[in-house]
Design a protein around this motif. Structure first.
Motif, PDB file in Angstrom:
ATOM      1  N   ARG A  17       0.827  -1.199   0.000  1.00 52.90           N
ATOM      2  CA  ARG A  17       0.000   0.000   0.000  1.00 52.90           C
ATOM      3  C   ARG A  17       0.866   1.255   0.000  1.00 52.90           C
TER       4      ARG A  17
ATOM      5  N   LEU B  54      -3.734   4.013   0.118  1.00 52.81           N
ATOM      6  CA  LEU B  54      -4.059   3.816  -1.295  1.00 52.81           C
ATOM      7  C   LEU B  54      -3.570   2.483  -1.819  1.00 52.81           C
ATOM      8  N   ASP B  55      -4.285   1.951  -2.801  1.00 54.85           N
ATOM      9  CA  ASP B  55      -3.799   0.843  -3.614  1.00 54.85           C
ATOM     10  C   ASP B  55      -3.023   1.495  -4.757  1.00 54.85           C
TER      11      ASP B  55
ATOM     12  N   SER C 114      -4.232   0.855  -8.578  1.00 51.00           N
ATOM     13  CA  SER C 114      -5.467   1.445  -9.079  1.00 51.00           C
ATOM     14  C   SER C 114      -5.661   2.901  -8.660  1.00 51.00           C
ATOM     15  N   GLY C 115      -4.939   3.336  -7.615  1.00 52.42           N
ATOM     16  CA  GLY C 115      -5.116   4.677  -7.081  1.00 52.42           C
ATOM     17  C   GLY C 115      -6.331   4.809  -6.183  1.00 52.42           C
ATOM     18  N   THR C 116      -6.982   3.697  -5.865  1.00 52.08           N
ATOM     19  CA  THR C 116      -8.177   3.692  -5.025  1.00 52.08           C
ATOM     20  C   THR C 116      -7.814   3.927  -3.557  1.00 52.08           C
ATOM     21  N   VAL C 117      -8.578   4.785  -2.882  1.00 49.21           N
ATOM     22  CA  VAL C 117      -8.408   4.980  -1.448  1.00 49.21           C
ATOM     23  C   VAL C 117      -9.096   3.813  -0.749  1.00 49.21           C
ATOM     24  N   GLU C 118      -8.327   3.032   0.007  1.00 53.18           N
ATOM     25  CA  GLU C 118      -8.884   1.879   0.698  1.00 53.18           C
ATOM     26  C   GLU C 118      -9.447   2.243   2.062  1.00 53.18           C
ATOM     27  N   ARG C 119      -8.792   3.170   2.737  1.00 50.82           N
ATOM     28  CA  ARG C 119      -9.296   3.640   4.026  1.00 50.82           C
ATOM     29  C   ARG C 119      -8.581   4.928   4.394  1.00 50.82           C
TER      30      ARG C 119
END
Length: 69
Positions: A16, A30-31, A34-39
């Motif tokens: 991460r 972030l991942d 993918s750029g996704t916020v996980e938490r």
């Protein structure tokens, strides 16, 4: 009132990426693929990191914020 994240530190931790805010004691996890916020995590009992008084280190299990003078 909402506030935006102002990343001051980008710290790899395991698989991460932590974007630690410059002024607030908060970070987005972030991942990186993918750029996704996980938490979003915070540590309100500690002062916020800033460029002059803190170092931020990543480990496999999380992030360390170390204040210094």
């Amino acid at each position: 009132m909402s506030r935006g994240l102002r990343p001051g530190f980008l710290v790899p931790s395991g698989e991460r990426l932590w974007a630690v805010d410059w002024f607030q004691p908060v970070a987005a996890v972030l991942d990186p693929a993918s750029g996704t916020v996980e938490r979003v995590v915070s540590w309100p009992e500690l002062p916020p990191p800033d460029a002059v008084r803190a170092r931020v280190f990543g480990s496999d299990s999380g992030v360390w914020v170390q204040p210094y003078d």
